[in-house]
Structure formats: structure tokens, C-alpha cells
Design a protein around this motif. Structure first.
Motif, short mmCIF file in Angstrom:
data_model
loop_
_atom_site.label_atom_id
_atom_site.label_comp_id
_atom_site.label_asym_id
_atom_site.label_seq_id
_atom_site.Cartn_x
_atom_site.Cartn_y
_atom_site.Cartn_z
N SER A 1 -3.59 8.36 -5.84
CA SER A 1 -3.94 6.89 -5.45
C SER A 1 -3.53 5.80 -6.25
CB SER A 1 -5.71 6.99 -5.39
OG SER A 1 -6.08 8.04 -4.75
N GLN A 2 -3.80 4.65 -5.70
CA GLN A 2 -3.04 3.36 -6.20
C GLN A 2 -4.44 2.94 -7.18
OE1 GLN A 2 -1.93 0.64 -3.37
NE2 GLN A 2 -1.80 -0.96 -4.75
N LEU B 1 0.48 4.66 -9.49
CA LEU B 1 -0.45 5.79 -9.01
C LEU B 1 -1.06 6.54 -9.94
CD1 LEU B 1 2.22 7.43 -6.49
CD2 LEU B 1 0.40 5.87 -6.04
N LYS B 2 -2.35 7.15 -9.53
CA LYS B 2 -3.16 7.98 -10.45
C LYS B 2 -3.70 9.05 -9.70
CE LYS B 2 -7.50 5.12 -10.16
NZ LYS B 2 -8.22 6.45 -10.06
N LEU B 3 -4.34 9.93 -10.72
CA LEU B 3 -5.06 11.09 -10.12
C LEU B 3 -6.64 10.45 -9.69
CD1 LEU B 3 -4.02 14.28 -11.73
CD2 LEU B 3 -3.19 13.39 -9.75
N ALA B 4 -7.13 10.88 -8.54
CA ALA B 4 -8.48 10.70 -8.35
C ALA B 4 -9.10 11.76 -7.50
CB ALA B 4 -8.57 9.41 -7.54
N PRO C 1 0.92 -1.23 0.04
CA PRO C 1 -0.07 0.09 -0.01
C PRO C 1 0.81 1.08 0.13
CG PRO C 1 0.06 -0.99 2.16
CD PRO C 1 0.68 -1.93 1.15
N VAL C 2 0.27 2.35 -0.57
CA VAL C 2 1.10 3.65 -0.74
C VAL C 2 0.71 4.44 0.54
CG1 VAL C 2 1.58 5.52 -2.15
CG2 VAL C 2 0.78 3.31 -3.25
N THR C 3 1.88 5.13 1.04
CA THR C 3 1.66 5.98 2.19
C THR C 3 1.85 7.43 1.76
OG1 THR C 3 4.06 6.04 2.62
CG2 THR C 3 2.81 4.27 3.81
N ALA C 4 1.13 8.37 2.49
CA ALA C 4 1.29 9.62 2.25
C ALA C 4 2.79 10.12 2.19
CB ALA C 4 0.63 10.48 3.35
N ARG C 5 3.58 9.53 2.93
CA ARG C 5 5.02 9.88 3.14
C ARG C 5 5.74 9.62 1.57
NH1 ARG C 5 9.75 10.68 6.00
NH2 ARG C 5 11.53 9.61 5.20
N ALA D 1 -6.28 4.60 -2.13
CA ALA D 1 -5.37 4.12 -1.23
C ALA D 1 -4.58 5.13 -0.05
CB ALA D 1 -4.11 3.46 -2.05
N GLY D 2 -5.41 5.94 0.08
CA GLY D 2 -5.37 6.91 1.00
C GLY D 2 -4.94 8.36 0.32
N ARG D 3 -5.35 9.44 0.92
CA ARG D 3 -5.44 10.72 0.53
C ARG D 3 -4.43 11.37 0.95
NH1 ARG D 3 -10.53 15.41 1.10
NH2 ARG D 3 -9.11 17.13 -0.12
N HIS D 4 -3.83 12.08 -0.22
CA HIS D 4 -2.94 13.17 0.20
C HIS D 4 -2.96 14.44 -0.82
CE1 HIS D 4 1.22 14.73 1.04
NE2 HIS D 4 1.68 14.45 -0.03
#
Length: 456
Positions: A100-101, A57-60, A4-8, A76-79
Motif C-alpha cells: 500500500s501507499q 510503498l509499504k506492507l499493510a 495513486p498506485v494501481t494493482a498493475r 491505496a488499493g489491495r493487491h
């Protein structure tokens, strides 16, 4: 299943791309290769993970955004990318678009070659609209006065599909001085009058820097909206003189050393010499903004045709960086050596790469690869040495890619060669350490010379 992708990681991913667009290596892999390694990038994220993020990764849209109804992606988590330069306290840009993922089953035929309006989509650019809306909102907060320039050019969407290179049409509103105030993205030239009318403030004067925009229909449309306009329409150049007024008295054609200038009539405060002078200033402002944008541009590392929204993301990021640097220069006019655009971009990149993000860290974060020393005196805090480890011998003495970058006044740190206690503003971009370069003390050269080990 990918991790999973983290905000960091998203912040690091964006920061790495900004650094890549600044250093401009021909291949992303070179930033991790032994001979050309850039510690700021290589020590922040493994190459394998970077390539994995580039693919998935893509835009959502945010969950509460109306645009989100078009997307069936798994978030996969908002940033929220609210870029800030830590040293200058300068907000670069923020937007509502999330990164997002994307799973393999979600890579549908939404490619730049298939950006047509479908039965379920009223806007073919809906994926990029939340990002674009937030960017425009931040531009609206900038000070607006005086005259404006309108420029127009193509934004390539470098998807690999049948050797075609689709692009978007970018129309920009530029203030005198090069600051971007509005941007409009479209698939073609349709409704160009409507787009320009909406971006130009009422009661102002706008100069059309593209000859194809300087049409009677465009100027008449602007005049109805309460906007005076002017643009070059070609023709032989000559002395200022001849004037021709349209039969309805709305438009005026004037000969000048720039060629024929078509403008709205009735703006009595403007004489011909002032009109030509401001037209040239508008062209210079538009050229300045575009030249700064071309000087450093973030590469599109994702190769899938469905990744075209990332091209929009990086384009808006570059615009935000240019705007922020121009604002920074305005605020530091009295500084003896303000940051160059290159140094400014690297500072933003460093701030993102070294940011802690909003994740709960289960382990100790890696040590920072760049020395964050800002003291201007001859001595520095002993803690700075511990915060910035020296590069390994293989990197330090490889004899390749060690480029000095002189930072601005107050942006230096203690020289890291031997027991030198001087303060230097020269940074080795590969080793990420400050080193002296002067007539009597060339620590930069000695630091990278293995034969100088005995002097340390």
C-alpha cells in the motif's frame, strides 16, 4: 501529492525487483541507462516512477485481518501477490499482506533498530506477520515425508541508521532435496526450542544442521514432543565406534568421521551408519536451499529505515521462487533441457511485468518487450513479429550488455536477424529477441554488428 498506485504497477514493481535480483546490476539506475538498458524493465516503468514507488510503498494488513488494528495507514488499493508462472502453471506463493501507499506523516519510528515490544504492540514484527502467515500456509500444502533438516541464519534488514545493520533470525525446515517446508522469523535466539518443535512433524526425524542448535535441552524437548533428533556437537573426528548413553537413557553420543553426533535414543530402526548418512544428506539439503537462495537475491531498493518489512517481502519471494523452481524440476525430470533457475526467475518476472493487473485500463497497454514464442518447428506465426518490436538502433549497436541466455526445450522463437527462418532458444537479455548461434549461422553476432545491416 503522488499519483495513486494501481494493482498493475504493484505487479510490475514486484516483477522488476525479481528481474533485478536475477540480472544483478550493481545499481538500479543501470537498468534504465542507455548503455545498459534492459527493455523488459525500462519500457515497463519510468525510473522516476520506480523510485517513487520504492519510497512510498509499504506492507499493510487486509482490512479484516486482526493485525490491521496496529496500522493507521491509508490504503491505496489491495493487491494479493499470488505469483504464478504463466508458462508452467506453477503457483509460486500468495499472501494476505498488501502493498500500500504510505504518506509522509505515516513514516513513524517503526524502524529495524526500534523493533521492541511497545504498550500498543504485542508483536514487534506485526507488519510482516500477515505475509508470513500466508507463506507458511502455502508451505503446509507441500508434501511432507521422510526426514528433515533444520537450518538457521541471519536475514539482514539493511536500513541506514547510525551505520547499524539489524537483522532477523531465520529458522527453516528443509526436506531432503532442498525444498523449504517452514520458516520462522525472530528477533533473537529466545524460544528456539519452541519454534523448532512447532515446525517439525510429530513422529519424524530431524537433523539440526547448526551446532548451536544441537543441545541436550533441544533434543530432550523434541523427544517429549514425539520427535527424534540428531546434530553434531563437535569433538575430534574419528572412526565410527564409541557410544555414550545419558543416565536417563534419553540421549546418545556417538563418535563418527563427522565428529561427535548427539541424538535421541530409542529409535531402534536406525543404525549408526544410516544415521551418519542421513545427517550428511540433511546438511547437503540445507546447503542446497541456502546456496540457491544466495545465487539470486532481490535487492532492497528502499533506503528508509521504516522499509524493513520490504526486506522480509523480498526474502519470502526469493524462497518462493527457489521452492517453485525445485518443484518445476521435479515435474520436468524427463525434459532434455529444463529451465535454469535464472531463466525460471526471468519468466516469472516477465509474467508479472507484462500482466494486465486488475485495473480498468483507460489506454492501450504498451507493447510487450519480450517475444513470447514457444513453437519448436522451423517456422513461426507471422503475428509474433508484430508482438515483439525490434530494439532501436542505439540499443542494438551500443556494444554493451548483450548477454545470450539459452532457454529450455520448447521455449524458443524465430530468429530475428534479417530473413532467417530458423528457430532459436538463445535470447539476448538486453534486446529481448531470439537469435541463432551456431557454427554456420551466428545471427547473434551479426544482429549486433552495424556492418551487417546490408545482409538484412
Amino acid at each position: 501529492m503522488p499519483n495513486p498506485v494501481t494493482a498493475r504497477e504493484v505487479a510490475q514493481f514486484v516483477g522488476i525487483h525479481i528481474a533485478m535480483g536475477t540480472l544483478k546490476f550493481p545499481s538500479p539506475r543501470l537498468y534504465w541507462e542507455d548503455l545498459t538498458k534492459v527493455p523488459l524493465i525500462a519500457e515497463a516503468m519510468p525510473l522516476s516512477r520506480f523510485l517513487e514507488l520504492s519510497r512510498m510503498l509499504k506492507l499493510a494488513s487486509p482490512p479484516n485481518d486482526p493485525q490491521n488494528e496496529h496500522s493507521s495507514s491509508v490504503r491505496a488499493g489491495r493487491h494479493d501477490s499470488d505469483f504464478q508462472n504463466v508458462q508452467q502453471g506453477e503457483t509460486l506463493s500468495s499472501w494476505e499482506g498488501d502493498i500500500s501507499q504510505q504518506s509522509d506523516g505515516q513514516r513513524q519510528a517503526d524502524t529495524p533498530n526500534n523493533l521492541n515490544v511497545s504498550k500498543t504492540q504485542t508483536d514487534p514484527l506485526w507488519k510482516a506477520q500477515p505475509l508470513l502467515h500466508r507463506f507458511k500456509a502455502r508451505c503446509q500444502s507441500l508434501r511432507r515425508d521422510g526426514d528433515y533438516a533444520v537450518d538457521q541464519y541471519q536475514l539482514p534488514l539493511t536500513g541506514k541508521m547510525h551505520n547499524k545493520k539489524p537483522s532477523l533470525l531465520c529458522t527453516t525446515l528443509i526436506g531432503f532435496g532442498g525444498l523449504l517446508l517452514h520458516v520462522d522469523l525472530k528477533l533473537g535466539l529466545t524460544d528456539k526450542e519452541d519454534a523448532i518443535e512447532k515446525m517439525v512433524p510429530r513422529g519424524s526425524m530431524v537433523f539440526l544442521c547448526k551446532q548451536e542448535l544441537s543441545t541436550p535441552a533441544m533434543l530432550e524437548r523434541l523427544l517429549v514432543a514425539g520427535i527424534h533428533g540428531a546434530g553434531r556437537v563437535g569433538g575430534a573426528r574419528g572412526q565410527i565406534g564409541d557410544e555414550f548413553v545419558s543416565s536417563d537413557g534419553k540421549l546418545m553420543l556417538r563418535r563418527s568421521h563427522c565428529g561427535f553426533i548427539l541424538s535421541t535414543a530409542g529409535n531402534g530402526q536406525r543404525n549408526m551408519a544410516l544415521l551418519i548418512d542421513n545427517f550428511e544428506k540433511a546438511q547437503m539439503s540445507a546447503h542446497l536451499n541456502r546456496d540457491l537462495l544466495k545465487l539470486y537475491s532481490i535487492p532492497l531498493t528502499a533506503s528508509a529505515p521504516t522499509c524493513w518489512p520490504q526486506a522480509v517481502l523480498w526474502y519470502l519471494t526469493d524462497l518462493a521462487l527457489v521452492n517453485s523452481w525445485l518443484l518445476y524440476r521435479q515435474d520436468h525430470r524427463a525434459a532434455s533441457a529444463p529451465l535454469t533457475l535464472m531463466a525460471f526467475r526471468l519468466e516469472v518476472s516477465k509474467a508479472l511485468i507484462l500482466s494486465s493487473g486488475s485495473d480498468n485500463q483507460d489506454s492501450v497497454p504498451p507493447q510487450t518487450p519480450i517475444e513470447e514464442a514457444h513453437a519448436t518447428n522451423e517456422t513461426s506465426s507471422p503475428s509474433l513479429v508484430d508482438e515483439s518490436p525490434l530494439p532501436d538502433a542505439a540499443t542494438r549497436y551500443d556494444g554493451s550488455g548483450h548477454w545470450p541466455e539459452q532457454l529450455g526445450e520448447g521455449e524458443g522463437g524465430r530468429c530475428r536477424f534479417g530473413d532467417c527462418q530458423r528457430t532459436s532458444r538463445v535470447l539476448c537479455l538486453k534486446c529481448c529477441v531470439f537469435l541463432c548461434i551456431s557454427r554456420n549461422h551466428n545471427c547473434f553476432l551479426n544482429f549486433h554488428n552495424q556492418g551487417s545491416l546490408g545482409k538484412e
